[in-house]
Scaffold this motif. Structure first.
Motif, mmCIF file in Angstrom:
data_model
loop_
_atom_site.group_PDB
_atom_site.id
_atom_site.type_symbol
_atom_site.label_atom_id
_atom_site.label_comp_id
_atom_site.label_asym_id
_atom_site.label_seq_id
_atom_site.Cartn_x
_atom_site.Cartn_y
_atom_site.Cartn_z
ATOM 1 N N GLU A 185 0.697 -1.264 0.076
ATOM 2 C CA GLU A 185 0.103 -0.076 0.070
ATOM 3 C C GLU A 185 1.085 1.211 -0.040
ATOM 4 N N LYS A 186 2.262 1.126 0.499
ATOM 5 C CA LYS A 186 2.945 2.395 0.630
ATOM 6 C C LYS A 186 4.327 2.124 -0.254
ATOM 7 N N LEU A 187 4.557 0.890 -0.378
ATOM 8 C CA LEU A 187 5.896 0.550 -1.265
ATOM 9 C C LEU A 187 5.810 -0.101 -2.266
ATOM 10 N N SER A 188 6.938 -0.441 -3.153
ATOM 11 C CA SER A 188 6.712 -1.180 -4.378
ATOM 12 C C SER A 188 8.434 -1.740 -4.303
ATOM 13 N N TYR A 189 8.338 -3.119 -4.735
ATOM 14 C CA TYR A 189 9.694 -3.529 -5.063
ATOM 15 C C TYR A 189 10.437 -2.830 -6.102
ATOM 16 N N PRO A 190 11.939 -2.729 -6.000
ATOM 17 C CA PRO A 190 12.614 -3.448 -4.718
ATOM 18 C C PRO A 190 12.496 -2.689 -3.540
ATOM 19 N N ILE A 191 12.698 -3.526 -2.361
ATOM 20 C CA ILE A 191 12.651 -2.982 -0.999
ATOM 21 C C ILE A 191 13.961 -3.480 -0.276
ATOM 22 N N PHE A 192 13.971 -2.748 0.913
ATOM 23 C CA PHE A 192 15.105 -3.380 1.628
ATOM 24 C C PHE A 192 14.519 -3.766 2.858
#
Length: 277
Positions: A185-192
């Motif tokens: 809902e607040k992030l999209s890939y790539p992530i850490f």
């Protein structure tokens, strides 16, 4: 040689704390060698107190090489010691092989300890209780900067621009589908994915797809009960030390050129292929 207990009979006595219980124990040993080799023996008297991974405190007269490779723990001259919170002692208590107890006056402590129980305000709090001056950040700054969840919360409250992020506890990670839905809902890939309390990129993973999220969360949760998830920001990575209290000043700024997917533990300390400009 144990320094004199009479402050008037000796130079400034600095105690170097190294090792520790954290996953960055080995890094601390290397950092401590740098401190030891740059101290001026004619001006300052340096004593070394190593903390094993099991939490034993030992007064040691180890050489730099013995500190770096960990063999210091086996030296026959090591003596158990504790840092006294009693301000009348202003130092450490040594337990000698003969069964005697000796007080060791300390003027200042160099807490060259990395990670938990070193950079998180715990040792700083003990030194505050003991009334012994020490090098580095105070209790609050150490605790807040070590905890990535608290640090991100403060950034939000103060309006400091930073990456989008979220946080979960171990129990939430058991329902991975619900966790991923919330994150997206607040992030999209790539992530850490990171442990909230750990340093030197220990337990950190870059996740490019949902199939890898479970393993990354489990890896981070192994280091801490809370897990921080942050968006990936593509840009130049720089580091900067800040010196001073009431009038802080920035020291030399360096740009990091990682040789791995990101600046992880091996790239920092093992491979020797990353660059710092």
């Amino acid at each position: 040689m144990i320094p004199s207990a009479n402050p008037a009979a000796r130079p400034l006595c600095a105690a170097l704390l190294f090792g520790g219980l954290s996953s960055e124990h080995e890094v601390s040993r290397v950092s401590a060698v740098t401190f030891a080799e740059h101290m001026d023996p004619e001006r300052d008297e340096l004593i070394k107190i190593g903390i094993t991974k099991e939490g034993r405190w030992l007064y040691t007269e180890a050489t730099s090489a013995q500190m770096a490779d960990g063999s210091w723990e086996q030296l026959p001259g090591n003596m158990p010691c504790v840092l006294s919170p009693d301000r009348a002692d202003h130092g450490a208590i040594l337990f000698t092989p003969s069964g005697h107890v000796e007080k060791l006056h300390i003027d200042v402590v160099l807490p060259v300890l990395h990670g938990l129980w070193g950079e998180d305000g715990t040792i700083q709090g003990l030194l505050e209780l003991a009334g012994i001056p020490y090098v580095g950040c105070g209790v609050a700054a150490s605790a807040l900067c070590m905890d990535k969840a608290l640090a991100n919360t403060l950034f939000d409250a103060a309006g400091v621009p930073h990456c989008a992020w979220d946080c979960c506890v171990r129990s939430e990670a058991k329902d991975l589908d619900a966790l991923e839905a919330r994150l997206l809902e607040k992030l999209s890939y790539p992530i850490f994915v990171k442990p909230a309390n750990a340093g030197s990129s220990v337990g950190v993973s870059r996740v490019d797809r949902g199939d890898d999220l479970d393993a990354a969360v489990a890896k981070a949760a192994h280091e801490d009960w809370r897990v921080v998830i942050e968006e990936c920001i593509t840009g130049r990575e720089v580091e900067c030390a800040v010196l001073g209290n009431e009038k802080p000043e920035a020291a030399l700024v360096g740009e990091i050129a990682a040789s791995a997917t990101f600046y992880d533990y091996d790239d920092k300390y093992v491979n020797g292929t990353s660059q710092l400009y």
